[in-house]
Design a protein around this motif. Structure first.
Motif, short mmCIF file in Angstrom:
data_model
loop_
_atom_site.label_atom_id
_atom_site.label_comp_id
_atom_site.label_asym_id
_atom_site.label_seq_id
_atom_site.Cartn_x
_atom_site.Cartn_y
_atom_site.Cartn_z
N THR A 29 -59.75 79.30 -24.87
CA THR A 29 -58.63 78.84 -24.06
C THR A 29 -57.29 79.13 -24.71
N ASN A 30 -57.18 78.93 -26.02
CA ASN A 30 -55.92 79.14 -26.73
C ASN A 30 -55.75 80.56 -27.25
N SER A 31 -56.74 81.41 -27.03
CA SER A 31 -56.70 82.82 -27.45
C SER A 31 -56.53 82.98 -28.96
N ASP A 32 -57.08 82.04 -29.73
CA ASP A 32 -57.06 82.20 -31.19
C ASP A 32 -58.43 82.56 -31.75
N ARG A 33 -59.46 82.60 -30.88
CA ARG A 33 -60.79 83.04 -31.29
C ARG A 33 -61.37 83.96 -30.23
N LEU A 34 -62.23 84.84 -30.69
CA LEU A 34 -62.84 85.83 -29.81
C LEU A 34 -64.34 85.81 -30.07
N PHE A 35 -65.12 85.37 -29.09
CA PHE A 35 -66.57 85.40 -29.22
C PHE A 35 -67.07 86.79 -28.85
N THR A 36 -67.97 87.33 -29.67
CA THR A 36 -68.46 88.69 -29.46
C THR A 36 -69.98 88.70 -29.39
N CYS A 68 -69.98 81.91 -21.50
CA CYS A 68 -68.73 81.19 -21.27
C CYS A 68 -68.53 80.17 -22.38
N TRP A 69 -67.25 79.80 -22.62
CA TRP A 69 -66.95 78.76 -23.60
C TRP A 69 -67.25 77.39 -22.98
N ALA A 70 -67.73 76.46 -23.80
CA ALA A 70 -68.09 75.12 -23.34
C ALA A 70 -67.36 74.08 -24.18
N SER A 71 -66.89 73.02 -23.52
CA SER A 71 -66.14 71.95 -24.20
C SER A 71 -66.98 70.68 -24.18
N LEU A 72 -67.78 70.50 -25.22
CA LEU A 72 -68.66 69.33 -25.31
C LEU A 72 -68.07 68.27 -26.24
N ASN A 73 -67.88 68.61 -27.50
CA ASN A 73 -67.27 67.68 -28.46
C ASN A 73 -65.74 67.69 -28.35
N HIS A 74 -65.19 68.88 -28.16
CA HIS A 74 -63.75 69.06 -27.99
C HIS A 74 -63.56 70.36 -27.23
N LEU A 75 -62.32 70.78 -27.05
CA LEU A 75 -62.05 71.98 -26.29
C LEU A 75 -62.67 73.20 -26.96
N SER A 96 -65.74 73.80 -27.95
CA SER A 96 -66.55 73.46 -29.13
C SER A 96 -67.85 74.25 -29.18
N HIS A 97 -68.31 74.76 -28.03
CA HIS A 97 -69.59 75.47 -27.96
C HIS A 97 -69.43 76.76 -27.16
N ILE A 98 -70.47 77.57 -27.23
CA ILE A 98 -70.59 78.76 -26.39
C ILE A 98 -71.88 78.64 -25.61
N LEU A 99 -71.78 78.80 -24.29
CA LEU A 99 -72.94 78.74 -23.41
C LEU A 99 -73.40 80.16 -23.11
N LEU A 100 -74.67 80.44 -23.41
CA LEU A 100 -75.24 81.77 -23.19
C LEU A 100 -76.45 81.67 -22.27
N CYS A 101 -76.55 82.62 -21.35
CA CYS A 101 -77.73 82.76 -20.51
C CYS A 101 -78.51 83.98 -20.97
N LEU A 102 -79.76 83.77 -21.38
CA LEU A 102 -80.62 84.83 -21.89
C LEU A 102 -81.74 85.11 -20.90
N MET A 103 -81.97 86.39 -20.66
CA MET A 103 -83.03 86.78 -19.73
C MET A 103 -84.39 86.65 -20.41
N GLY A 104 -85.40 86.31 -19.64
CA GLY A 104 -86.75 86.21 -20.18
C GLY A 104 -87.31 87.57 -20.55
N LEU A 150 -74.54 77.05 -28.08
CA LEU A 150 -74.41 77.43 -29.48
C LEU A 150 -73.12 76.84 -30.03
N PRO A 151 -73.17 75.95 -31.01
CA PRO A 151 -71.94 75.35 -31.56
C PRO A 151 -71.09 76.40 -32.26
N ALA A 152 -69.79 76.35 -32.00
CA ALA A 152 -68.88 77.26 -32.69
C ALA A 152 -68.76 76.92 -34.16
N SER A 153 -69.15 75.69 -34.54
CA SER A 153 -69.09 75.30 -35.95
C SER A 153 -70.12 76.01 -36.81
#
Length: 496
Positions: free
Chosen positions: A181-188, A231-238, A240-248, A259-262
């Motif tokens: 959201t703040n454009s200070d991190r980039l998930f790859t 997509c980014w997910a806000s569970l603990n804070h803004l 805070s996690h990354i939500l991934l959908c994986l194919m079977g 997946l926690p960003a921590s």
């Protein structure tokens, strides 16, 4: 006697050549080519902004097409198209088209480096300032044109990526990038050479000019399954996690993973050092996912399945299922209204009213229709308009109050790929990468194509760029710009 017979044969041969349509065709082509070969250095460069994928080139439009033949404008002659690929150096329509696209891409790259482009003719910094001082431009129009002028002057620079494993950077290829959201991190998501994918987070706070250097934080998580949606997910804070959908894969079912960003070293915001929740939900065949920031669907995420939408609460584990008539390929939650918008393979876009539950027939709040499979939906901030793109290359702006298309953005190229949209209302622009590997930027207000950026790599299905645009790259003090990941490289198009 012999001389008269020779002259009669010569006259007869000339008449037969004139009567033969093939010779008349060749003669007309030679004349048209001689006219087309004249220099045209004064021609406009407007066509550079919309690369064509047709097999014809400028200067050969008057040359007729012959079935089974290809006219080479350089050699000025026809060549026979080979039907298969079993011959040495086969000449096929696909190879001809790729050659033309590559030559055009190289020319556009040279022009990108050689000259600055102007989005609208007659506008530059001095003229805009003068018109604003004279009262011909209000504040809104002045800011809009200023953004367009900066967009036209963005310059490409390669970003230096540092990592704990430098050898992996030389072999792993970028699959997608997603800014928070703040454009200070980039998930790859990176495709690994041995097969599968691995994840990383790039800290953008060190992205400063003139030396563009970033550090990639990686973890030990690795998957051999395809990542369908992120997509980014806000569970603990803004964020805070990354939500991934994986194919079977084979007997392994598909899943949605939080997946926690921590887990990534030094990737979480300063002052927040709480362990994150790592959880996985068994979900078969998920095509898309979305995280809810609406208070009426707190701690919930949605997954688009084959003919079904599944709403899951992370804390309680409660699930709601909504049946659909088609695969759900795109999703987004509204922030103010309790609505979940979905785009389907059938071309239908519908909203789910989260207050109605899955019982009865009242949960479909809005219905819109495209002529092809919908690949991306984006809700504008006032939640009265929705942007959608499909696999026919159509990008439409819908008025949700009247359920009518009010604007269409031309030039996008797509045939079957899952390609996202990037809407930035603060700058008044729309960004999308086409299947032809060109990144296009439109004006949100009048749908004008402002700029077309060619890929630094040769166009291919495996090297479609993934982009992220922000007005503050690297956080609140960052500068506006566009990040482009393609192959093993990361590029930054920053404002001058």
């Amino acid at each position: 006697m012999k001389k008269s017979r020779w002259q009669s044969r010569r006259r007869h041969g000339r008449r037969s050549h004139q009567q033969n349509p093939w010779f008349r065709l060749r003669g007309s082509e030679d004349r048209s080519d001689s006219r087309a070969a004249q220099p045209a250095h004064d021609s406009s460069h407007g066509d550079d902004e919309s690369p064509s994928t047709s097999s014809g080139t400028a200067g050969t439009s008057s040359v007729p097409e012959l079935p089974g033949f290809y006219f080479d404008p350089e050699k000025k002659r026809y060549f026979r198209l080979l039907p298969g690929h079993n011959n040495c150096n086969p000449l096929t329509k696909e190879s001809i088209r790729q050659k033309e696209m590559e030559s055009k891409r190289l020319r556009l790259l040279q022009e990108e480096d050689r000259r600055k482009k102007i989005a609208r003719m007659g506008f530059n910094a001095s003229s805009m300032l003068r018109k604003s001082q004279l009262g011909f431009l209000n504040v809104t129009n002045y800011c809009q044109l200023a953004h367009e002028l900066r967009l036209s002057c963005m310059e490409r620079k390669k970003v230096q990526i540092r990592s704990m494993d430098p050898s992996a950077l030389a072999s792993d290829r970028f699959n997608l990038i997603l800014a928070d959201t703040n454009s200070d991190r980039l998930f790859t998501v990176n495709d690994v050479k041995v097969g599968g994918s691995k994840y990383g987070i790039i800290n953008l706070q060190s992205l400063k000019t003139p030396t563009l250097k970033v550090f990639m934080h990686e973890n030990l998580y690795f998957t051999n399954r395809k990542v369908n949606s992120v997509c980014w997910a806000s569970l603990n804070h803004l964020d805070s996690h990354i939500l991934l959908c994986l194919m079977g894969l084979a007997e392994t079912p598909g899943c949605a993973t939080l997946l926690p960003a921590s887990l990534f070293v030094n990737s979480h915001p300063a002052g927040i050092d709480r362990p994150g929740m790592l959880c996985s939900f068994r979900i078969p065949g998920a095509w898309s996912c979305a995280w809810s920031l609406n208070i009426q669907a707190n701690n919930c995420f949605s997954t688009g399945l084959s003919r079904r939408v599944l709403l899951t609460n992370v804390v309680t584990g409660h699930r709601q299922s909504f049946g659909t008539n088609s695969d759900v390929l795109a999703q987004q939650f509204a922030l103010m209204a309790p609505l979940l918008f979905n785009g389907c393979r059938s071309g239908e876009i519908f909203a789910i009213d989260l207050r109605c539950g899955n019982q009865g027939k009242g949960w479909k709040a809005t219905r819109l229709f495209h002529d092809s499979a919908v690949t991306s939906v984006r809700i504008l901030q006032d939640e009265q308009y929705l942007m959608a793109s499909d696999m026919a290359g159509k990008i439409k702006l819908w008025d949700l109050r009247t359920t009518k298309c009010v604007r269409q953005y031309e030039g996008h190229v797509n045939e079957y790929a899952y390609l996202p949209l990037h809407v930035h209302e603060e700058e008044g622009i729309l960004v999308a990468v086409g299947q032809d590997c060109y990144t296009r930027i439109w004006s949100l207000h009048d749908a004008r194509l402002l700029r077309t950026i060619p890929s630094p790599y040769a166009a291919s299905k495996a090297d479609i760029p993934s982009v992220a645009f922000s007005s503050r790259l690297g956080g609140s003090r960052g500068a506006p710009g566009l990040l482009m990941a393609v192959g093993q490289d990361l590029y930054c198009y920053s404002y001058s």
